[in-house]
Structures are given as C-alpha cells and as structure tokens.
Motif scaffolding. Sequence first.
Motif, PDB file in Angstrom:
ATOM      1  N   GLU A  35       0.831  -1.214   0.000  1.00 20.86           N
ATOM      2  CA  GLU A  35       0.000   0.000   0.000  1.00 20.86           C
ATOM      3  C   GLU A  35       0.862   1.259   0.000  1.00 20.86           C
ATOM      4  O   GLU A  35       0.541   2.243  -0.682  1.00 20.86           O
ATOM      5  CB  GLU A  35      -0.903  -0.001   1.228  1.00 20.86           C
ATOM      6  CG  GLU A  35      -2.012  -1.049   1.171  1.00 20.86           C
ATOM      7  CD  GLU A  35      -2.773  -1.184   2.483  1.00 20.86           C
ATOM      8  OE1 GLU A  35      -3.898  -1.716   2.456  1.00 20.86           O
ATOM      9  OE2 GLU A  35      -2.226  -0.759   3.535  1.00 20.86           O
ATOM     10  N   LYS A  39       0.436   4.077  -3.709  1.00 21.67           N
ATOM     11  CA  LYS A  39      -0.554   4.891  -2.997  1.00 21.67           C
ATOM     12  C   LYS A  39      -1.711   5.339  -3.877  1.00 21.67           C
ATOM     13  O   LYS A  39      -2.722   5.846  -3.369  1.00 21.67           O
ATOM     14  CB  LYS A  39       0.141   6.111  -2.383  1.00 21.67           C
ATOM     15  CG  LYS A  39       1.121   5.735  -1.285  1.00 21.67           C
ATOM     16  CD  LYS A  39       1.775   6.961  -0.673  1.00 21.67           C
ATOM     17  CE  LYS A  39       2.734   6.560   0.439  1.00 21.67           C
ATOM     18  NZ  LYS A  39       3.421   7.725   1.051  1.00 21.67           N
ATOM     19  N   VAL A  42      -6.406   1.799  -4.296  1.00 22.33           N
ATOM     20  CA  VAL A  42      -7.123   1.401  -3.078  1.00 22.33           C
ATOM     21  C   VAL A  42      -7.128  -0.124  -3.031  1.00 22.33           C
ATOM     22  O   VAL A  42      -7.606  -0.783  -3.964  1.00 22.33           O
ATOM     23  CB  VAL A  42      -8.559   1.948  -3.072  1.00 22.33           C
ATOM     24  CG1 VAL A  42      -9.316   1.431  -1.843  1.00 22.33           C
ATOM     25  CG2 VAL A  42      -8.555   3.466  -3.112  1.00 22.33           C
ATOM     26  N   ASP A  53      -8.514  -0.964  -6.825  1.00 21.96           N
ATOM     27  CA  ASP A  53      -9.158   0.107  -7.579  1.00 21.96           C
ATOM     28  C   ASP A  53      -8.136   1.214  -7.794  1.00 21.96           C
ATOM     29  O   ASP A  53      -7.600   1.779  -6.824  1.00 21.96           O
ATOM     30  CB  ASP A  53     -10.368   0.655  -6.820  1.00 21.96           C
ATOM     31  CG  ASP A  53     -11.537  -0.310  -6.829  1.00 21.96           C
ATOM     32  OD1 ASP A  53     -12.228  -0.386  -7.857  1.00 21.96           O
ATOM     33  OD2 ASP A  53     -11.729  -1.007  -5.803  1.00 21.96           O
ATOM     34  N   GLY A  54      -7.883   1.520  -9.075  1.00 21.99           N
ATOM     35  CA  GLY A  54      -6.896   2.547  -9.370  1.00 21.99           C
ATOM     36  C   GLY A  54      -6.447   2.480 -10.815  1.00 21.99           C
ATOM     37  O   GLY A  54      -7.078   1.807 -11.645  1.00 21.99           O
TER      38      GLY A  54
END
Length: 336
Positions: A35, A39, A42, A53-54
């Motif tokens: 994480e 960054k 999610v 998600d990203g």
Amino acid sequence: MTISDEPVHAVIVVPTSTPMVSILGHRDELMRVIEGAFKDVVIMTRGNEITLDGPSETIGLIESLIAQMILVLRTGQGLTTESVERSITMLRSDVKPADVLTASILSSRGKTIRAKTLNQKHYVDAIDENTVIFGIGPAGTGKTYLAVAKAVQALQSKQISRIILTRPAVEAGERLGFLPGTLSEKIDPYLRPLYDALHDMLDPDSIPRLITSGVIEVAPLAYMRGRTLNDAFIILDEAQNTSAEQMKMFLTRLGFGSTMVITGDVTQVDLPSGTTSGLRIVREILDGVEDVSFCELTSTDVVRHRLVGQIVDAYTRYDEQRQANASQAGLRQDRV
C-alpha cells in the motif's frame, strides 16, 4: 488522462494452497508495504481475495507482484518486508523477483544461500561468467559472503581443488608490530570475517581438517607474493586497503583454471595518508580487458538491518557535501 491511467477495478484470487496470511504478513505488515509503494491504488482484502481500484498500469504491477510472491512462497521461502520492497524495485525494472529470490547458490547446514537483490544476482552471475570479478559496494551488501558461497559451491562441485581467502592486514590506525601476541595471533583478527563466512557454509569440524590439508587457505595478502595460484577460487577481501602495487601483485598471481573475486568498499580506505588505494584505480587500468567484470552494489543491496542502508546514504551525502564545500572554498581562494 491516458488510457493506462484510467481507473479500473480488479480482483486477485489467491489460491487456497497459499495461506492468505503469507501474502498479508504478520499483522498485515507485507500488505502495508504494498500500500505504501502504490498509494494511487485502493487495496481491500477479504477472505482469499484482494480487490484493487486505481490506474490500470499500477494495478498490473500489483498483480504481477502478488503472482511473484506466490511463486516465492511455493519454494518454501518466507517473505519479509525487505524482500517485498526489493521485489517491487525489481518489477519496476522489468525483472521477475522470483527469478532472483529462488535461485539457490548453496544449501548447507539447514539453510539455503541465495542472492536477495537484483545487483547481487548480477554479481553472482558475473562470477559464473568471468575469470576476474570485482564486487564493489558498502558494508552489508553481501560482497564477501556471496563470494565465499560461490567458492564453496565450486569446491563441492569439483570445479576447483582449493579455496584461497586473503585480506590486507591493514585496519584503522593499528599496525601488526604494535599488537600483542605471535604473528598468527596478530593476523587472525583481520581474517576473522572470512572464517565466519566459512563456518556458515561448512561443517565447523571439517574446517580445521580442510585448512590443514591445504584445501582451504586463509592468509594475509603478503603471503601471496611470488606464487602462481592454479585450479583455485581466490578471494581478496577488503581490497580498498591494497596499494596500487599490491593490487597488481595479487592480480598477477592468477593461474590456470582459477577464478579471482576482489571485494571492497572504496569509501572505507584505511591506508596511510598519501597512499593510493589499488581498488580505486583498478577499473581505469583494466577497463575493456576481456573476462574481467566490475559489479557495483549500493545501499539498496544492503541485507543487514534496514538502518545500515540509511547510514550508508547519510555518509555518502555528507561526503559529497564536504567535497562540494572544499571545492567552493578552493575557488574562493583562487579569486583572492
């Protein structure tokens, strides 16, 4: 926004044969590393599923990372925060971490010795592919340890008939003549790191026998003068403490069927003021010579406590700033 930056949704299903806790880590410490490195994504975990998600490009990297982590775990190895951090660095360099982290050099006394970083893997490969290899880098990067492992591997596979380990007997401010004890007692502390590496890789009871028979020789650099070293794996450790003349003397000991590995850290020279380190100038001298390889290791290859790499970086910045200040002072003096 480019197509690769468009947000996407992805789900990674971890096989039931791989315990989810091995991916997440104790108290989710491995997932926190992931994480922190990505960054813009999610990350959610539930059961044996990891939801992402990203940006699609970043999600692709995470999917590759999880797949590589599973491959490493299937070999029986555990994962640490450091190995996950290194894996992320490798993936960003288009290198598969599992290819690096699962390649065994030597299995002995219940543990397997492997390269842990990409530069360490390049170093080990260079030893396989060249006759004379220089491993240059700060403390804790595995220069000596990996070289000794390759030497023991070569001995056990009968590629060579003996191992020769040597170091210059030069340390911070101490001279042999002023130390107490016999010559052997004076020299042993300088050679202790080499003995320690051997004890990690061989049955301790066999080491005295191998030394007595001459299969393993651990001796100060001065003992190499005038010799031709055939059919041997020869390691010169702490080579930054050789003079230019000593480096030439050592390199010209090379005989038939032998491999030479020279290790050192050019930022930790203990030679008397005014003496040029042979390790600092040897690359310029041997540049372009066939079958000679120079391998650079950096603070990112430190495999001791994570603080060691930060300490190395801090000292590097300090030295660079001091040199810059000295140069500016010299320019101001010239203008006066």
